[in-house]
Design an enzyme around this catalytic site. Sequence first.
Site, PDB file in Angstrom:
ATOM      1  N   GLN A 231      22.373  28.068  50.552  1.00  0.00           N
ATOM      2  CA  GLN A 231      23.240  29.206  50.304  1.00  0.00           C
ATOM      3  C   GLN A 231      23.985  29.457  51.601  1.00  0.00           C
ATOM      4  O   GLN A 231      23.471  30.105  52.514  1.00  0.00           O
ATOM      5  CB  GLN A 231      22.441  30.444  49.876  1.00  0.00           C
ATOM      6  CG  GLN A 231      23.270  31.727  49.746  1.00  0.00           C
ATOM      7  CD  GLN A 231      24.456  31.579  48.813  1.00  0.00           C
ATOM      8  OE1 GLN A 231      24.336  30.977  47.745  1.00  0.00           O
ATOM      9  NE2 GLN A 231      25.600  32.105  49.186  1.00  0.00           N
ATOM     10  N   GLN A 233      27.260  30.771  52.074  1.00  0.00           N
ATOM     11  CA  GLN A 233      28.152  31.919  52.235  1.00  0.00           C
ATOM     12  C   GLN A 233      27.366  33.070  52.873  1.00  0.00           C
ATOM     13  O   GLN A 233      26.216  33.316  52.478  1.00  0.00           O
ATOM     14  CB  GLN A 233      28.689  32.354  50.873  1.00  0.00           C
ATOM     15  CG  GLN A 233      29.856  33.328  50.947  1.00  0.00           C
ATOM     16  CD  GLN A 233      30.337  33.749  49.562  1.00  0.00           C
ATOM     17  OE1 GLN A 233      29.533  34.118  48.715  1.00  0.00           O
ATOM     18  NE2 GLN A 233      31.631  33.685  49.325  1.00  0.00           N
ATOM     19  N   GLY A 362      23.551  36.520  42.145  1.00  0.00           N
ATOM     20  CA  GLY A 362      23.691  36.207  40.729  1.00  0.00           C
ATOM     21  C   GLY A 362      24.157  34.782  40.549  1.00  0.00           C
ATOM     22  O   GLY A 362      23.666  34.046  39.688  1.00  0.00           O
ATOM     23  N   GLY A 363      25.100  34.386  41.373  1.00  0.00           N
ATOM     24  CA  GLY A 363      25.608  33.027  41.317  1.00  0.00           C
ATOM     25  C   GLY A 363      26.326  32.685  42.599  1.00  0.00           C
ATOM     26  O   GLY A 363      26.636  33.559  43.414  1.00  0.00           O
ATOM     27  N   GLU A 365      29.565  30.047  43.750  1.00  0.00           N
ATOM     28  CA  GLU A 365      30.651  29.281  43.134  1.00  0.00           C
ATOM     29  C   GLU A 365      30.871  27.911  43.767  1.00  0.00           C
ATOM     30  O   GLU A 365      32.021  27.481  43.939  1.00  0.00           O
ATOM     31  CB  GLU A 365      31.944  30.093  43.221  1.00  0.00           C
ATOM     32  CG  GLU A 365      32.427  30.420  44.640  1.00  0.00           C
ATOM     33  CD  GLU A 365      31.862  31.707  45.228  1.00  0.00           C
ATOM     34  OE1 GLU A 365      32.432  32.212  46.216  1.00  0.00           O
ATOM     35  OE2 GLU A 365      30.854  32.219  44.713  1.00  0.00           O
ATOM     36  N   HIS A 389      32.461  34.656  35.844  1.00  0.00           N
ATOM     37  CA  HIS A 389      32.773  35.012  37.232  1.00  0.00           C
ATOM     38  C   HIS A 389      32.782  33.770  38.122  1.00  0.00           C
ATOM     39  O   HIS A 389      33.744  33.527  38.869  1.00  0.00           O
ATOM     40  CB  HIS A 389      31.745  36.025  37.746  1.00  0.00           C
ATOM     41  CG  HIS A 389      31.972  36.453  39.158  1.00  0.00           C
ATOM     42  ND1 HIS A 389      32.744  37.546  39.482  1.00  0.00           N
ATOM     43  CD2 HIS A 389      31.551  35.928  40.339  1.00  0.00           C
ATOM     44  CE1 HIS A 389      32.787  37.678  40.802  1.00  0.00           C
ATOM     45  NE2 HIS A 389      32.067  36.707  41.338  1.00  0.00           N
ATOM     46  N   GLU A 390      31.698  32.979  38.051  1.00  0.00           N
ATOM     47  CA  GLU A 390      31.615  31.799  38.915  1.00  0.00           C
ATOM     48  C   GLU A 390      32.696  30.779  38.561  1.00  0.00           C
ATOM     49  O   GLU A 390      33.255  30.121  39.444  1.00  0.00           O
ATOM     50  CB  GLU A 390      30.228  31.167  38.817  1.00  0.00           C
ATOM     51  CG  GLU A 390      29.072  32.107  39.160  1.00  0.00           C
ATOM     52  CD  GLU A 390      29.266  32.868  40.465  1.00  0.00           C
ATOM     53  OE1 GLU A 390      29.902  32.335  41.398  1.00  0.00           O
ATOM     54  OE2 GLU A 390      28.781  34.011  40.567  1.00  0.00           O
ATOM     55  N   HIS A 393      36.030  31.653  40.043  1.00  0.00           N
ATOM     56  CA  HIS A 393      36.113  31.307  41.464  1.00  0.00           C
ATOM     57  C   HIS A 393      36.741  29.926  41.683  1.00  0.00           C
ATOM     58  O   HIS A 393      37.212  29.633  42.794  1.00  0.00           O
ATOM     59  CB  HIS A 393      34.721  31.321  42.090  1.00  0.00           C
ATOM     60  CG  HIS A 393      34.353  32.605  42.744  1.00  0.00           C
ATOM     61  ND1 HIS A 393      35.122  33.187  43.725  1.00  0.00           N
ATOM     62  CD2 HIS A 393      33.271  33.418  42.573  1.00  0.00           C
ATOM     63  CE1 HIS A 393      34.534  34.314  44.130  1.00  0.00           C
ATOM     64  NE2 HIS A 393      33.417  34.475  43.445  1.00  0.00           N
ATOM     65  N   GLU A 412      36.715  37.932  45.969  1.00  0.00           N
ATOM     66  CA  GLU A 412      35.862  38.566  44.966  1.00  0.00           C
ATOM     67  C   GLU A 412      36.591  39.562  44.065  1.00  0.00           C
ATOM     68  O   GLU A 412      36.308  39.636  42.867  1.00  0.00           O
ATOM     69  CB  GLU A 412      34.666  39.243  45.643  1.00  0.00           C
ATOM     70  CG  GLU A 412      33.731  38.266  46.332  1.00  0.00           C
ATOM     71  CD  GLU A 412      33.098  37.252  45.391  1.00  0.00           C
ATOM     72  OE1 GLU A 412      33.218  37.410  44.160  1.00  0.00           O
ATOM     73  OE2 GLU A 412      32.469  36.297  45.887  1.00  0.00           O
ATOM     74  N   ASP A 469      27.176  39.392  56.535  1.00  0.00           N
ATOM     75  CA  ASP A 469      26.114  39.765  55.594  1.00  0.00           C
ATOM     76  C   ASP A 469      25.899  41.279  55.587  1.00  0.00           C
ATOM     77  O   ASP A 469      25.564  41.865  54.553  1.00  0.00           O
ATOM     78  CB  ASP A 469      24.794  39.082  55.962  1.00  0.00           C
ATOM     79  CG  ASP A 469      24.775  37.601  55.595  1.00  0.00           C
ATOM     80  OD1 ASP A 469      25.671  37.171  54.837  1.00  0.00           O
ATOM     81  OD2 ASP A 469      23.885  36.886  56.071  1.00  0.00           O
ATOM     82  N   TYR A 477      34.379  43.483  45.527  1.00  0.00           N
ATOM     83  CA  TYR A 477      34.393  43.074  44.125  1.00  0.00           C
ATOM     84  C   TYR A 477      35.102  44.115  43.252  1.00  0.00           C
ATOM     85  O   TYR A 477      36.078  43.810  42.560  1.00  0.00           O
ATOM     86  CB  TYR A 477      32.961  42.905  43.603  1.00  0.00           C
ATOM     87  CG  TYR A 477      32.172  41.776  44.205  1.00  0.00           C
ATOM     88  CD1 TYR A 477      31.890  40.642  43.461  1.00  0.00           C
ATOM     89  CD2 TYR A 477      31.672  41.836  45.507  1.00  0.00           C
ATOM     90  CE1 TYR A 477      31.130  39.597  43.983  1.00  0.00           C
ATOM     91  CE2 TYR A 477      30.919  40.801  46.044  1.00  0.00           C
ATOM     92  CZ  TYR A 477      30.654  39.687  45.279  1.00  0.00           C
ATOM     93  OH  TYR A 477      29.908  38.665  45.812  1.00  0.00           O
ATOM     94  N   MET A 660      19.270  39.916  45.120  1.00  0.00           N
ATOM     95  CA  MET A 660      19.463  41.132  45.915  1.00  0.00           C
ATOM     96  C   MET A 660      20.023  42.286  45.100  1.00  0.00           C
ATOM     97  O   MET A 660      19.766  43.453  45.412  1.00  0.00           O
ATOM     98  CB  MET A 660      20.350  40.837  47.126  1.00  0.00           C
ATOM     99  CG  MET A 660      19.651  40.004  48.186  1.00  0.00           C
ATOM    100  SD  MET A 660      20.502  40.025  49.790  1.00  0.00           S
ATOM    101  CE  MET A 660      21.983  39.124  49.387  1.00  0.00           C
ATOM    102  N   LYS A 661      20.791  41.982  44.074  1.00  0.00           N
ATOM    103  CA  LYS A 661      21.322  43.036  43.211  1.00  0.00           C
ATOM    104  C   LYS A 661      20.201  43.883  42.636  1.00  0.00           C
ATOM    105  O   LYS A 661      20.382  45.087  42.399  1.00  0.00           O
ATOM    106  CB  LYS A 661      22.131  42.402  42.081  1.00  0.00           C
ATOM    107  CG  LYS A 661      22.658  43.396  41.060  1.00  0.00           C
ATOM    108  CD  LYS A 661      23.399  42.702  39.932  1.00  0.00           C
ATOM    109  CE  LYS A 661      23.916  43.714  38.911  1.00  0.00           C
ATOM    110  NZ  LYS A 661      24.632  43.061  37.792  1.00  0.00           N
TER     111      LYS A 661
END
Length: 705
Positions: A231, A233, A362-363, A365, A389-390, A393, A412, A469, A477, A660-661
């Site tokens: 990951q 990003q 969540g995802g 891209e 959403h993804e 992107h 976003e 971060d 978003y 994290m959401k």
Amino acid sequence: ADMRQRRVLVTGAQDVDDGAPAVQLVTNKKTHQTTLESVHPSLNSYALAALAFLTLLCLAFLLVNSANDSSLTTTMDTSTPHTTGNASVDFTSITAGAHSVDPHTYANTHDLVTTSLHLDLEAHFETKRLTGRVKLLMQVVKSTQRVILDTNHLDITRVVDLTSEKELSWAVGPVSPAFGSALVIELASTASAGSNVHIAVYYSTTPASSGIQWLPPSQTDGKKHPYLFTQFQAIHARSGLPCQDTPSVKTPYTGSMTVPKPLTALMGALPTTNSENGDKHTFNFQQQVPIPSYLIAFAVGDLTSKDIGTRCRVWTEKSMIDAAAYELEETESYLQAAETLLPLYAWGRYDILVLPGSFPYGGMENPCLSFVTPTIIAGDRSLTSLVAHELAHSWTGNLVGCRTWEHFWLNEGCTVFLERKLVGRLFGEDQRQFRTFLGNSALIEAIKNFGSQPQFTTLVQDQKNVDPDDAFSSVPYEKGSQFLFYLEKLVGGPAVFEPFFKKYLENFSGKTLDSAEFKEFFLNYFNSLNAFEVSKLSEIDWDSWFNKPGLPPVDMLSLFDTTLAAESFALANKWKANDSSVSPDDLKSWSSHQVVHFLEQIEAASEVTAETLQKMDVTYKLSEYRNYEIRFHWYMAGIKHGYEPVYPLAVQMLREQGRMKFVRPLYRELAKTERGKALAIATFAEQKDNYHSIASKMVSRDLGV
């Protein structure tokens, strides 16, 4: 060589006669790196003389052995290639943003930019390391004698000029907790503007590399084989490879990943050839469309796949493949709908990897291969808008993206706007309007959570000396999406705005931009559009939209169609008023989004008590739901209003996944009460090593532990 000093000598044949009375060879137990340090003056003269004599003998031995090779060994780890180089670098002027438009990179992108990248890596699960090399072809923009790259917790072993095949001197700078370390590579001669630099950096990642998560078999669904995924990003690519880790630089790449059998390797690229060698398997990939470093991605696990369309395939662990394929079967429909609105899909394939539960988002891209959370597997396809959403992107973010993370809304905000456009095309405009309306709650919550840091609630941010971060939230978003929704309404609706947006994507395809360039393109387009009432453009308060903290400068709720929200508002009002006409059938015909909206009203209502929620649970069996979005909002309402039966359910959800959401708000809400805080801290202590490092870092800050 003290890494904490501004002047750092790292690895290689150093000039050691600097006036010190004597030196000693010291090995760092963590890195196995040998350095030279001054001897304590309390040693007597005989000891000093003996130590100096032994030191000279050691140096002489090393120099003799390096006669046929310009390298000087300074590593004690015989399992990796010897380090080489003799770079002496003053790091005073090498700080994040000093040599680039991007405040988060050490890379000297003002001098040269990467135009091609190749990775050769091997995964070692027993040591949690990737070993190999990265080859970088770079075009020189301004004459330079050095290359500066971003790294973070990487062990560099050597650097080679691929044109001359000679080794180059290099040094690694002091460590910044947010930005990692600069890798400075001294070229043999000055590279002139217009020329190319072609180098290979040999290295390994470390267990501390923040962008890579290594899972033991116990944390996988199959329980038999280990797993890893990346990951990168926003600025974690530097923990996976030395690179110019900035969205301002895009490059195509190729890669190979060698893994132990029977594991499968995937990358965010198109597969090419595979080969086998004994108990190892090498997978090769190619990404022809230029991308920024944060979109490089790979995963390794006991994976299988199933086609869900002519261009779409789902990957996951074997035990989950049927459920994932059913849930994501509509993906090709999203792709076809997107191509009626946008330029043709540029990436060849759109595959999806359903990751283990510790995935923090969540995802993600990643081109050709979106990573998604297993929390969208609800069994009823109710949460698959995340795929929209993804997929979106692929145009906004991947094809056209922000130049720096200070303009993250261009990625976003545009993507959320497009995601809901696709939902509207497939499921009706009322669904698009309703989900846009629902997003406002997430925006309000994000603004509230930033509290004393309102600077992170603007669309355009100053992130100098800021870890991106720390600035991450729903603001880019939802506020970004609302800005585009507002612009669409202002100029005359979808029939007028959609052609502009397609033209915008065509114009900036393969490029990066900032908010000022978006504004300029927008104004130029509509000022030159035939029969357009240009006076409307003066109504746009660009400065407030871009730079004012908090909610948008326009009453956005008045612009949304809230028809679908009316039912959930009405039912919530019944419960707040203790209306006895509620029925177990109330929710049966609702979408999961309507149930979520209803629960948001319950969570926010001061009239609601634990007794209210107990009756609600009996009526609707809410504690039995398996849909993660509904579970999350039900647990949040229960914790806030003291309905204690949800406490163990919330803890179970915190153990099941690390998105994290969900985990950050649940931990924060638990921590607001004495009993809940103890439970939150105990649960986090138990689970923190199971979460992704990004999630652990953020939850730790939330809880103050």
